[in-house]
Write a protein that holds these residues in place. Structure first.
Motif, short mmCIF file in Angstrom:
data_model
loop_
_atom_site.label_atom_id
_atom_site.label_comp_id
_atom_site.label_asym_id
_atom_site.label_seq_id
_atom_site.Cartn_x
_atom_site.Cartn_y
_atom_site.Cartn_z
N VAL A 162 41.86 42.50 37.45
CA VAL A 162 41.73 43.56 38.45
C VAL A 162 40.32 43.58 39.03
CG1 VAL A 162 41.74 46.06 38.77
CG2 VAL A 162 43.56 44.97 37.44
N LEU A 163 39.31 43.48 38.16
CA LEU A 163 37.93 43.45 38.65
C LEU A 163 37.69 42.25 39.56
CD1 LEU A 163 36.00 44.48 35.41
CD2 LEU A 163 36.57 45.91 37.39
N PHE A 164 38.28 41.10 39.21
CA PHE A 164 38.11 39.91 40.04
C PHE A 164 38.73 40.11 41.42
CE2 PHE A 164 40.13 36.08 41.72
CZ PHE A 164 39.03 35.26 41.89
N ILE A 165 39.93 40.68 41.47
CA ILE A 165 40.59 40.90 42.75
C ILE A 165 39.80 41.86 43.63
CG2 ILE A 165 42.59 42.06 43.78
CD1 ILE A 165 43.14 39.20 43.13
N ALA A 177 38.14 32.27 48.82
CA ALA A 177 38.96 31.08 48.57
C ALA A 177 38.39 30.25 47.43
CB ALA A 177 39.08 30.24 49.84
N LEU A 178 37.07 30.09 47.39
CA LEU A 178 36.43 29.34 46.32
C LEU A 178 36.62 30.04 44.97
CD1 LEU A 178 34.65 27.02 45.35
CD2 LEU A 178 32.64 28.41 45.93
N ASN A 184 42.01 29.82 39.34
CA ASN A 184 43.34 29.21 39.17
C ASN A 184 43.28 27.76 38.71
OD1 ASN A 184 44.72 31.55 40.00
ND2 ASN A 184 44.48 30.98 42.16
N ALA A 185 42.08 27.25 38.48
CA ALA A 185 41.96 25.84 38.10
C ALA A 185 42.64 25.55 36.77
CB ALA A 185 40.48 25.45 38.02
N PRO A 229 50.05 37.98 40.91
CA PRO A 229 50.75 39.13 41.51
C PRO A 229 49.82 40.14 42.14
CG PRO A 229 50.78 39.26 39.11
CD PRO A 229 50.25 37.91 39.46
N LEU A 230 48.59 40.27 41.62
CA LEU A 230 47.64 41.20 42.21
C LEU A 230 47.25 40.75 43.62
CD1 LEU A 230 45.26 41.99 39.22
CD2 LEU A 230 46.85 43.56 40.33
N ARG A 231 46.98 39.47 43.77
CA ARG A 231 46.60 38.97 45.10
C ARG A 231 47.76 39.11 46.08
NH1 ARG A 231 42.61 35.59 46.84
NH2 ARG A 231 41.97 35.12 44.71
N ALA A 232 48.98 38.81 45.62
CA ALA A 232 50.14 38.95 46.50
C ALA A 232 50.35 40.40 46.91
CB ALA A 232 51.38 38.41 45.80
#
Length: 340
Positions: A162-165, A177-178, A184-185, A229-232
């Protein structure tokens, strides 16, 4: 005194455009009859007529056009005859693939109710092996260890996700994007590589295989499953919600707490459940980090298979499959739920 108006009448498959710009009161405006073949052409006629208004001209949309509904529901399906029967053999191959995927699972579920001592030799229907599994201290200990690791990893990965999003949403397009690619790597890196690298790093910082390294490793590889799912979900939220909060005087923290997090709640729960299942099912990375007393359930199942297969393995596999199905259904419902 002059009056200016434009009236568009729909007659069958033609458009009557009545222009009265420049006519005197009481005079009949000339009618320009224009044919059209499709709804798109008729729409173009309407737009062109409105765009041709002068500075003092006006255009009135007929009531029948304001209330007009599509003749048929819009569909995203491609038109044409690209049906399955036009591709010989595809249906047969599809059935074989589905059977290959799901028939082994059905067999595992069926043989979990086997009354015999052989895992794949049917001796009658029985629940006896379920009782054996629920009273086996080794299986219970491995299950509790897996649950402990999975719950802690789920909570930590959800908070970090959540903090990352929230942070990535404030970055530039290139930076976001980076950051997404880096997070996701781990999804494309082989688990064997991740396991070896994690074990080496754990030893490098002075830790030994055990519960803490398991939690750290599971938290790390669960984060991408929370972020997806958070990004979507975040991409489907109307930005006017945040703009309205700012216009009403809400601080950034208040906006996140009262607007962003409630809107992200379904995705947060979905991502947390996915992280829990992924952690419960992990074998490869856990195999490098377990020690005596911290054996997880997948590791214990693998040790049972090496000693000899019995129906208790089918029972444990059935319970894990049931857990995965329940979590998948809940996650899908929450992710695809329409806003009120």
């Amino acid at each position: 005194m002059t009056s200016s108006n434009k009236e568009i009448k729909h007659t069958g498959e033609a458009a009557d455009i009545r222009t009265a710009a420049g006519t005197h009161d009481g005079e009949t405006a000339p009618v320009v009859h224009m044919d059209y073949g499709t709804a798109a052409e008729f729409g173009a006629i309407v737009e062109r007529t409105i765009d041709e208004r002068g500075e003092h001209a006006s255009a009135q949309m007929p009531q029948w056009l304001e209330d007009k509904q599509p003749d048929r529901a819009l569909s995203t399906r491609r038109s044409g005859r690209n049906r399955l029967k036009t591709f010989p053999g595809v249906a047969f191959i599809s059935v074989l693939v589905i059977l290959f995927l799901y028939l082994p699972m059905l067999m595992v579920v069926m043989f979990s109710f086997n009354g015999g001592r052989q895992a794949l030799l049917w001796k009658g229907f029985s629940f006896s092996w379920y009782g054996t599994v629920f009273h086996d201290p080794a299986i219970i200990s491995a299950t509790l260890t897996s649950l402990e690791v999975a719950v802690i990893a789920m909570v930590l990965s959800t908070v970090i996700g959540v903090l990352f999003i929230l942070a990535a949403d404030q970055m530039s397009r290139a930076g976001s994007a980076l950051a997404g690619w880096l997070i996701n790597a781990s999804l494309i890196i082989p688990e064997v590589v991740l396991g070896v690298a994690t074990m080496g790093f754990i030893r490098m910082i002075g830790l030994k295989p055990g519960l803490l390294p398991l939690i750290l490793a599971h938290t790390t590889f669960c984060i991408p499953f929370v972020v997806m799912p958070l990004r979507a979900r975040l991409q489907t939220i109307d930005t006017s919600c945040f703009e309205a909060a700012v216009d009403l005087g809400a601080s950034p923290i208040t906006t996140v707490r009262r607007v962003t997090l409630p809107l992200l709640a379904p995705a947060i729960v979905s991502g947390a459940l996915m992280a829990f299942v992924i952690s419960m099912d992990d074998f490869m990375i856990s195999n490098f980090l377990t020690s005596a007393g911290t054996t997880t359930l997948p590791i214990y199942i693998f040790s049972l298979i090496r000693k000899g297969v019995n129906p208790s393995i089918n029972v444990v596999a059935t319970l894990l499959l049931l857990l995965a199905v329940i979590v998948t259904v809940i996650s899908s419902v929450l992710t695809n739920r329409k806003d009120d």
